[in-house]
Design an enzyme around this catalytic site. Sequence first.
Site, mmCIF file in Angstrom:
data_model
loop_
_atom_site.group_PDB
_atom_site.id
_atom_site.type_symbol
_atom_site.label_atom_id
_atom_site.label_comp_id
_atom_site.label_asym_id
_atom_site.label_seq_id
_atom_site.Cartn_x
_atom_site.Cartn_y
_atom_site.Cartn_z
ATOM 1 N NE ARG A 246 -22.433 -11.142 -10.514
ATOM 2 C CZ ARG A 246 -23.283 -10.946 -11.524
ATOM 3 N NH1 ARG A 246 -23.161 -11.636 -12.648
ATOM 4 N NH2 ARG A 246 -24.238 -10.035 -11.414
ATOM 5 C CE1 TYR B 123 -5.830 -30.498 -2.293
ATOM 6 C CE2 TYR B 123 -7.487 -29.552 -3.747
ATOM 7 C CZ TYR B 123 -6.788 -29.545 -2.549
ATOM 8 O OH TYR B 123 -7.057 -28.577 -1.617
ATOM 9 C CG ASP C 200 -5.046 -29.775 -11.216
ATOM 10 O OD1 ASP C 200 -4.119 -28.933 -11.297
ATOM 11 O OD2 ASP C 200 -5.741 -29.898 -10.203
ATOM 12 C CE LYS D 77 -2.026 -25.430 -3.773
ATOM 13 N NZ LYS D 77 -3.455 -25.158 -3.965
#
Length: 381
Positions: free
Chosen positions: A45, A97, A170, A195
């Site tokens: 982690r 978005y 972004d 993406k």
Amino acid sequence: MKEETKLIQNILSDPLTGAISTPIYQTSTYVQEAPGVHKGFDYTRTNNPTRKILEDLITSLEYGYASLAFSSGLASVDAILKLLKCGDKIVAVDDIYGGTFRILNLYKKLGISTKFVDSTNVEEVISVISDKTKLVWLETPTNPTLKISDIESISKKSKSKNSKILVVVDNTFASPAIQNPLILGADIVIHSATKYLAGHSDVLAGLITVKSPYLYEKLKYIQNATGGVLSPIDCWLTIRGSQTLYLRVKKQSKNAFQIASFLEKKKNNCVDQVYYPGLSHHKNHLIAVKQQRYFGGIVSFSMKNDTIESAKKIVTSTKFFKLAESLGGTKSLICHPATMTHKSTPLNIRMNAGIQDSLIRLSMGIENVEDLIEDIDKVLK
């Protein structure tokens, strides 16, 4: 070293075995010589060798100080918002978005409010900045109307008005193959690596790159404390997929320009508006020319019959463009934002941002463009 070479050569072979492919360190914990004495890894982690290779790779591509990999793009968004406290304000692009809009709405309940503006108008952005504004949140190009914001101008002017502001970009729609916001003055770059970076529609991933040690330490603490890290196998998939980033983006951008040009010819028939920054009449074309290497692989368009029904008829009739969420993969996709990616955005906000009922978003794959044009042509007749 040219960008394409840097991308490939910065993925180093494994120093232990010489393996040319990045190893998948599928482990949760690591043997220590003594408490706190280890080889830089104690728990996955906190740190993982495969994740570190991915984080170093995106840092190099975005010209940043350091990067962090998260389990999704929205997990990355959430980490950045955790930098804020009750009473802080955000200025954000209006056609943001839908998933980001949704999470911003959640933070509103915690006393962190957002003012949505048309970020193509630099003065409008600056006019709403106050001493309580802590983030300017840009998407450029935006999703789905492909507005282009002047990153350099907004960064410079917003910091002149409030020196404590952080500019977040972004960069999902562009990717590092097209633009590098940190070079243009931004403080934080975020990617839904699902993406273009991963590029094959087979992984969920989020990436943050920062330009200062201070921001890295703050976000690293948040990442470790909240635990939304990217798994070793998904890190490996993203590393593997990213190696063809420049090849894919160049082809997708070329396909997009040809599709946009084709749709322009349909404007006297059934098409109303075509949104693509590579078209010379696009409102922000010159800004795109200034800050982007390519114009990207996304094209949006609206119909003269501006209804949800007319759009649904088209998006359910294509053969090669597959109806699906997401974008940036090798297969071409078609999407209806009003009922898919932006369905959680209130109607008045969606319409004010230019997301019409009939707006359709196309994500170009790497197929032959003649087949893609024929596919769209058939459903528009």
